[in-house]
Motif scaffolding. Structure first.
Motif: not given
Length: 268
Positions: A49, A53, A106, A111-112
């Protein structure tokens, strides 16, 4: 006296033959190993993650640069072997040539999960300038976020299943030239989970499911490595910038052949 031809086994011979065959894992040790695996995965998830970012500003900086390069995204996509296999129809490639921007959004909580955005110039195939496919995160029933750990990972984030928690959703409409009707997706008669013919690539937008994992390949492979794919450093064949190639490029500089996308590499 022992029988002729029979060898008496010495004490401990079986243990010597297979010294690792009698390992017993206690329930207590099994629980400890599971907890360690969970801790490892939590840190791994936090790293993934954090990397996503930190790469976001890089992608935003890259976006206007590659958008200004003619047919950057069509060439990058066609240099990905899996994508090229399922975008073989000439009309698919003609339509794809109008693609001027590709973006991955995202999910803010997970986020996946992501949405793929394909931005097109005006074209004769569809009225949309934006075709998108959303892989929407749906938190499992009964799951609780819980308190975040030192890596800002919650239990709900850790308990994630792509097949269970992500639902593809489509936002696309074909107007003038319906490629998905010309080249429909055909299921395999022997296995309904497989395809005998993937049909037009644009079925990807019109149908909710993604049995070929094209979206995952695009978001996780092509998008982050787009420049390498465009230059042929990944997927496609590379071309040396010798005189013969330069003459050939000058003759074809007005159009890139999407069936065999090749880009001249500059020598430094």
């Amino acid at each position: 006296m022992s029988a002729k031809g029979v060898k008496r086994a010495s004490p401990g011979a079986e243990e010597e033959k297979n010294p690792l065959g009698d390992v017993d894992l206690s329930d207590e040790d099994a629980v400890k190993l599971q907890e360690l695996q969970r801790s490892y995965r939590r840190v791994e998830l936090a790293i993934e993650r954090s990397a996503a970012e930190k790469m976001q500003p890089v992608y935003e900086k890259r976006r206007p640069v590659v958008k200004a390069i003619a047919k950057f995204w069509p060439v990058a996509l066609m240099n990905h072997e899996m994508f090229a296999i399922h975008c073989q129809h000439n009309l698919d490639q003609v339509a794809l040539a109008y693609l001027e921007d590709l973006w991955v959004v995202r999910h803010p909580k997970e986020f996946r999960a992501f949405t793929l955005e394909f931005h097109f110039k005006e074209n004769p195939f569809f009225t949309n300038t934006l075709l998108k496919k959303e892989y929407k995160y749906v938190q499992p029933a009964g799951a609780q976020d819980g308190e975040a750990d030192e890596n800002s990972v919650t239990d709900a984030m850790f308990d994630f299943s792509w097949e269970r928690d992500v639902e593809p959703q489509v936002d696309w409409k074909d107007d003038a030239h319906n490629l998905t009707k010309l080249y429909p997706r055909v299921a395999d008669a022997a296995d309904e989970d497989d395809l005998s013919d993937s049909g037009s690539f644009f079925n990807f937008f019109e149908l909710a499911d993604d049995p070929l994992d094209l979206g995952v390949n695009i978001a996780h492979d092509v998008f982050p490595e787009a420049i390498d794919y465009f230059l042929g450093e990944k997927g496609g064949q590379e071309i040396d910038s010798d005189d013969e190639d330069e003459e050939e490029d000058e003759e074809n500089e007005e159009e890139i052949d999407l069936e065999k996308p090749r880009v001249k590499k500059r020598k430094y």
